[in-house]
Design an enzyme around this catalytic site. Structure first.
Site, PDB file in Angstrom:
ATOM      1  N   GLU A 186       0.840  -1.192   0.000  1.00 25.36           N
ATOM      2  CA  GLU A 186       0.000   0.000   0.000  1.00 25.36           C
ATOM      3  C   GLU A 186       0.877   1.244   0.000  1.00 25.36           C
ATOM      4  OE1 GLU A 186      -3.407   2.361   2.576  1.00 25.36           O
ATOM      5  OE2 GLU A 186      -2.096   0.885   3.536  1.00 25.36           O
ATOM      6  N   ALA A 191       5.692  12.045  -3.300  1.00 24.14           N
ATOM      7  CA  ALA A 191       5.838  13.472  -3.600  1.00 24.14           C
ATOM      8  C   ALA A 191       7.241  13.742  -4.116  1.00 24.14           C
ATOM      9  CB  ALA A 191       5.562  14.328  -2.365  1.00 24.14           C
ATOM     10  N   ILE A 192       7.350  14.786  -4.934  1.00 17.72           N
ATOM     11  CA  ILE A 192       8.613  15.260  -5.492  1.00 17.72           C
ATOM     12  C   ILE A 192       8.741  16.733  -5.151  1.00 17.72           C
ATOM     13  CG2 ILE A 192       9.966  15.640  -7.599  1.00 17.72           C
ATOM     14  CD1 ILE A 192       9.723  12.753  -7.082  1.00 17.72           C
ATOM     15  N   GLY A 202       8.276  12.071 -11.584  1.00 17.25           N
ATOM     16  CA  GLY A 202       7.174  11.361 -10.950  1.00 17.25           C
ATOM     17  C   GLY A 202       7.035   9.930 -11.433  1.00 17.25           C
ATOM     18  N   ASN A 228      -6.913  14.985  -6.198  1.00 16.14           N
ATOM     19  CA  ASN A 228      -5.742  15.619  -6.797  1.00 16.14           C
ATOM     20  C   ASN A 228      -4.750  14.610  -7.345  1.00 16.14           C
ATOM     21  OD1 ASN A 228      -6.694  18.200  -6.107  1.00 16.14           O
ATOM     22  ND2 ASN A 228      -5.826  18.033  -4.050  1.00 16.14           N
ATOM     23  N   ALA A 229      -4.837  13.367  -6.893  1.00 15.67           N
ATOM     24  CA  ALA A 229      -3.832  12.374  -7.270  1.00 15.67           C
ATOM     25  C   ALA A 229      -4.357  11.320  -8.234  1.00 15.67           C
ATOM     26  CB  ALA A 229      -3.297  11.682  -6.018  1.00 15.67           C
TER      27      ALA A 229
END
Length: 464
Positions: A186, A191-192, A202, A228-229
């Site tokens: 999971e 994040a970058i 990414g 958002n993802a």
């Protein structure tokens, strides 16, 4: 049971994958020429990079066509599969992959799988990764981020950048919880750093995470993504359809409102770090198979339409093998062909083409088109389009760099005078529309030339 995930964050833009340090790297053939690569769409004002034209070697040897169709016309030749595909450096995802692969070879960027084993190196890397998550995911509670990142049951793929002075800085990463017995992992955070997002790391980071999951013997990746993802994870091969049996993940992942559970099924035959060579092999294999059933690889000599004053379709090299009797007849939308209804009433494409060649109907069509063209040239909005664009006179010095298929009323008149070009109204209208499109594309909305072109289009649309 793991605590519930509250929010998922990702980098906005991602490039395609690169090669793992120390792995067998596919060969890249350089062509020697250079060009300026476009910046990633939506990535902001990233500087342009000069890259050499190159070809990527396919991931596996591609068998050649056993019985390809050979050229059967004087002057024709068979194009190689490599030339049909062309250089790979014009593909933005390939150039990013090559750049990131080179950065890893030089040691400028590294990806490491890190667990909290108590060592100083692991603690320093996880501390840097925690700070990235806190900056990039401001809605996440800091204690919650720290607890998961430093949890000994979690693991993180960290992206490390080596500065010119030799200092290593964590620029991003992916934190996940493997469940080896259940066969899945999971993803908690991904994040970058903001200044690295435009460079497309990414997808690179996700590719390393997938390869690490394969090393752990896992078959699925699951994540709880917020709105958002979702788009990012879709690009990385995740789906809202969960194929993993519920008994293998329910009770390990707590679902809640406001998120979307997404799944990625890992394919052990795919090297996620070397996608471009795999795609190259697939494209080459498809083209080799097409060579046995089509003539798409055969290049025929050109024809001089002006000298021949019109060309019959069956006389064009490469089209002799088309059986016109099997081509669907024209639809009602083509009822303007041949200046009358005979094209629409034709029972086959062959009959419609024969009607277009009828000298009487062709003469009547040209007379009608000439009358329309005279009205267009006399229109008050036609003056910018009467002659080809002169860059020196107009100041549009880059016009022919932007407009690759120029068109103007003088060229249309020359084609009409030739007698063999406009065999139906569709072709005549297509040239007029191209002229208008060129003006709009070059000058942009709101420009007075654009407004004149659109005014002219409204006029001739009612005439043709």
């Amino acid at each position: 049971m793991p605590s519930k995930r509250q929010r998922k964050g990702t980098s906005k833009k991602a490039s395609h994958t690169g090669a793992h340090p120390g792995s067998a790297l596919p060969e890249v053939k350089r062509e020697g020429a250079s060009r300026s690569d476009d910046t990633t769409p939506g990535s902001g004002a990233a500087p342009e990079e000069e890259v050499e034209d190159f070809r990527v070697e396919p991931a596996v040897p591609v068998p050649r066509a056993l019985h390809p169709i050979e050229p059967d016309h004087p002057g024709a030749y068979a194009m190689s599969t490599e030339d049909m595909i062309g250089v790979d450096s014009h593909l933005s995802y390939v150039t990013r992959w090559a750049r990131m692969r080179a950065e890893e070879e030089r040691g400028e960027v590294q990806f490491r799988a890190v667990r909290n084993d108590g060592s100083r190196e692991a603690l320093v890397l996880l501390l840097g990764l925690k700070n990235v998550f806190i900056r990039q995911l401001p809605n996440m509670p800091r204690p919650y981020v720290a607890r998961l990142v430093f949890d000994r049951k979690h693991e993180s793929t960290t992206m490390i950048k080596r500065l010119p002075g030799g200092e290593e800085v964590v620029m991003g990463g992916c934190c996940y919880r493997p469940f080896p017995e259940q066969g899945f992992s999971e993803i908690a955070f991904l994040a970058i750093s903001h200044n690295e997002q435009v460079r497309g790391y990414g997808t690179r980071l996700m590719a390393h995470t997938k390869e690490r999951a394969k090393q752990l013997g896992l078959t699925h990746l699951l994540t709880c993504a917020d709105n958002n993802a979702v788009a990012y994870f879709k690009k990385q091969g995740f789906s809202k359809i969960i194929t993993l049996p519920p008994e293998r993940w329910q009770g390990y992942i707590k679902d809640y409102e406001g998120i979307v559970l997404m799944e990625c099924v890992l394919n052990y035959k795919v090297d996620y770090l070397n996608i471009p060579p795999l795609l190259k092999a697939q494209k080459m294999c498809l083209l080799e198979k097409l060579k046995e059933v089509s003539r798409s690889h055969i290049v025929y000599p050109g024809i001089d339409v002006k000298q021949m004053r019109g060309v019959r379709i069956e006389d064009i090299p490469g089209l002799q093998h088309i059986d016109l009797t099997k081509v669907p007849p024209p639809t009602a939308a083509h009822g303007t062909r041949s200046g009358g209804a005979s094209g629409a009433k034709a029972s086959s494409a062959a009959a419609a083409i024969a009607a277009e060649r009828d000298p009487v109907q062709l003469a009547a069509l040209h007379k009608e088109l000439q009358q329309v063209l005279n009205q267009i040239k006399s229109h008050a909005s036609a003056w910018p389009f009467l002659q080809p664009v002169d860059p020196q006179e107009t100041g549009a010095y880059n016009y022919y760099e932007v407009v690759k298929n120029p068109m103007d009323l003088r060229t249309i008149q020359e084609r009409l005078d030739g007698g063999g070009y406009y065999v139906n109204k569709d072709i005549f209208l297509a040239d007029l529309n191209r002229m208008v499109k060129n003006a709009v594309d070059y000058n942009g909305p709101g420009h007075y030339i654009t407004e004149l072109a659109q005014s002219l289009q409204r006029f001739y649309s009612s005439k043709v």
